[in-house]
Design an enzyme around this catalytic site. Structure first.
Site, PDB file in Angstrom:
ATOM      1  N   ASN A  87     -23.951 -88.327  55.448  1.00  0.00           N
ATOM      2  CA  ASN A  87     -25.369 -88.164  55.735  1.00  0.00           C
ATOM      3  C   ASN A  87     -25.886 -89.063  56.850  1.00  0.00           C
ATOM      4  O   ASN A  87     -26.839 -88.704  57.531  1.00  0.00           O
ATOM      5  CB  ASN A  87     -26.127 -88.451  54.423  1.00  0.00           C
ATOM      6  CG  ASN A  87     -27.574 -88.802  54.657  1.00  0.00           C
ATOM      7  OD1 ASN A  87     -28.396 -87.928  54.924  1.00  0.00           O
ATOM      8  ND2 ASN A  87     -27.904 -90.095  54.595  1.00  0.00           N
ATOM      9  N   TYR A 153     -28.701 -84.732  70.208  1.00  0.00           N
ATOM     10  CA  TYR A 153     -28.798 -84.500  68.758  1.00  0.00           C
ATOM     11  C   TYR A 153     -28.375 -83.066  68.420  1.00  0.00           C
ATOM     12  O   TYR A 153     -27.612 -82.829  67.483  1.00  0.00           O
ATOM     13  CB  TYR A 153     -30.249 -84.768  68.328  1.00  0.00           C
ATOM     14  CG  TYR A 153     -30.483 -84.745  66.844  1.00  0.00           C
ATOM     15  CD1 TYR A 153     -30.051 -85.796  66.036  1.00  0.00           C
ATOM     16  CD2 TYR A 153     -31.159 -83.686  66.231  1.00  0.00           C
ATOM     17  CE1 TYR A 153     -30.273 -85.783  64.662  1.00  0.00           C
ATOM     18  CE2 TYR A 153     -31.393 -83.662  64.863  1.00  0.00           C
ATOM     19  CZ  TYR A 153     -30.951 -84.713  64.086  1.00  0.00           C
ATOM     20  OH  TYR A 153     -31.179 -84.697  62.729  1.00  0.00           O
TER      21      TYR A 153
END
Ligand code: NAI
Length: 247
Positions: A87, A153
């Protein structure tokens, strides 16, 4: 999920923390890893106050040596690890491609994508001799779409989905499932870098549910993907966006 062990990266805050709380509430012993020791300690205390069991390790997921060492340490101390949640991630500095510095680009690729390769490699090497287990990678809706001023990203998260699918087909025969989640904006620290006008516009005009998501909602989705309730779901990149991409 009673008596199972779950290893979570970026577990000190946000989605990682919420996932740890959800898994702990279902009976898992949670192994919390992060670069922020204070926040890790707070999460551990909160879980233990609710009757759960937690262990913490400092881990920078962009450092392959640390990733291998901490996975081996955790395995030694817990004998078996059933679930992994990759995560940990950062948003990077927003910039259009012609103004993006290589440092900014490389930092995001290292923390958000290379880390997933490092972690998956360490985890598969634990799960193969163990006879199986489940992994969830936290990608993003940005892994399915371009992001204005966020090409680093978006590229990293597209990569996370790619390696998730590859891992699913490479290791399905070994009883290892690998899935990803792709959330839109969730109310955590990471979205503080996004201009408020954009967050408000998306909420009002793009999300049919007229709100952003919560870390706890991601935690529950991850828990479901790890659990036997999703036993035939493998290689999936599950969008959770309040319906934003339904139309
Ligand atoms: P957050 O900023 O609340 O939490 C991120 C956690 O990762 C923090 O505890 C931080 O200390 C840790 N971290 C940062 N760099 C690290 C590193 N190099 N090694 C280990 N730990 C590190 O953010 P959030 O929202 O919980 O983000 C978690 C994941 O969810 C990220 O991969 C992010 O890209 C993804 N995501 C978040 C969305 C959102 O809107 N909040 C939407 C889609 C995906």
């Amino acid at each position: 999920m009673k008596h199972k062990t779950a290893f979570i990266t970026g577990a000190a805050k946000g989605i990682g923390r919420a996932t740890a709380v959800a898994l702990s509430a279902s009976g898992c012993h949670v192994i919390l890893t992060d670069i922020d020791q204070n926040a890790l300690d707070q999460t551990k205390t909160e879980i233990e106050k609710s009757g759960g069991k937690a262990t913490t390790y400092l881990l920078d997921v962009s450092n392959q040596e640390q990733v291998n060492t901490v996975h081996q340490q955790a395995l030694k101390e817990h004998q078996r690890i059933d679930y992994f949640v990759n995560n940990a991630g950062i948003g990077g500095t927003l910039a259009p491609i012609h103004l993006m510095t290589a440092d900014n680009w490389n930092n995001v690729i290292n923390v958000d994508l290379n880390s997933i390769f490092y972690c998956l490699q360490a985890q598969i090497n634990i799960l193969l001799p163990q006879g199986g287990g489940n992994i969830v990678n936290v990608a993003s809706l940005a892994g399915k779409k371009g992001v204005m001023a966020g090409s680093h990203y978006s590229a990293a998260k597209h990569g996370v989905i790619g390696i998730t699918k590859s891992a699913a087909i490479e290791y399905g025969a070994h009883n290892i499932r690998v899935n990803a989640i792709c959330p839109s904006f969730l109310e955590t620290d990471i979205i503080q870098a996004v201009p408020k006008q954009i967050l408000d516009f998306v909420k009002e005009h793009r999300v049919p549910l007229k709100r952003h998501g919560k870390a706890e909602e991601a935690g529950e989705t991850i828990k479901w993907l790890l659990s036997d309730q999703s036993s035939f779901v493998n290689g999936h990149a599950l969008v959770m966006d309040g319906g934003m991409n339904a139309g």
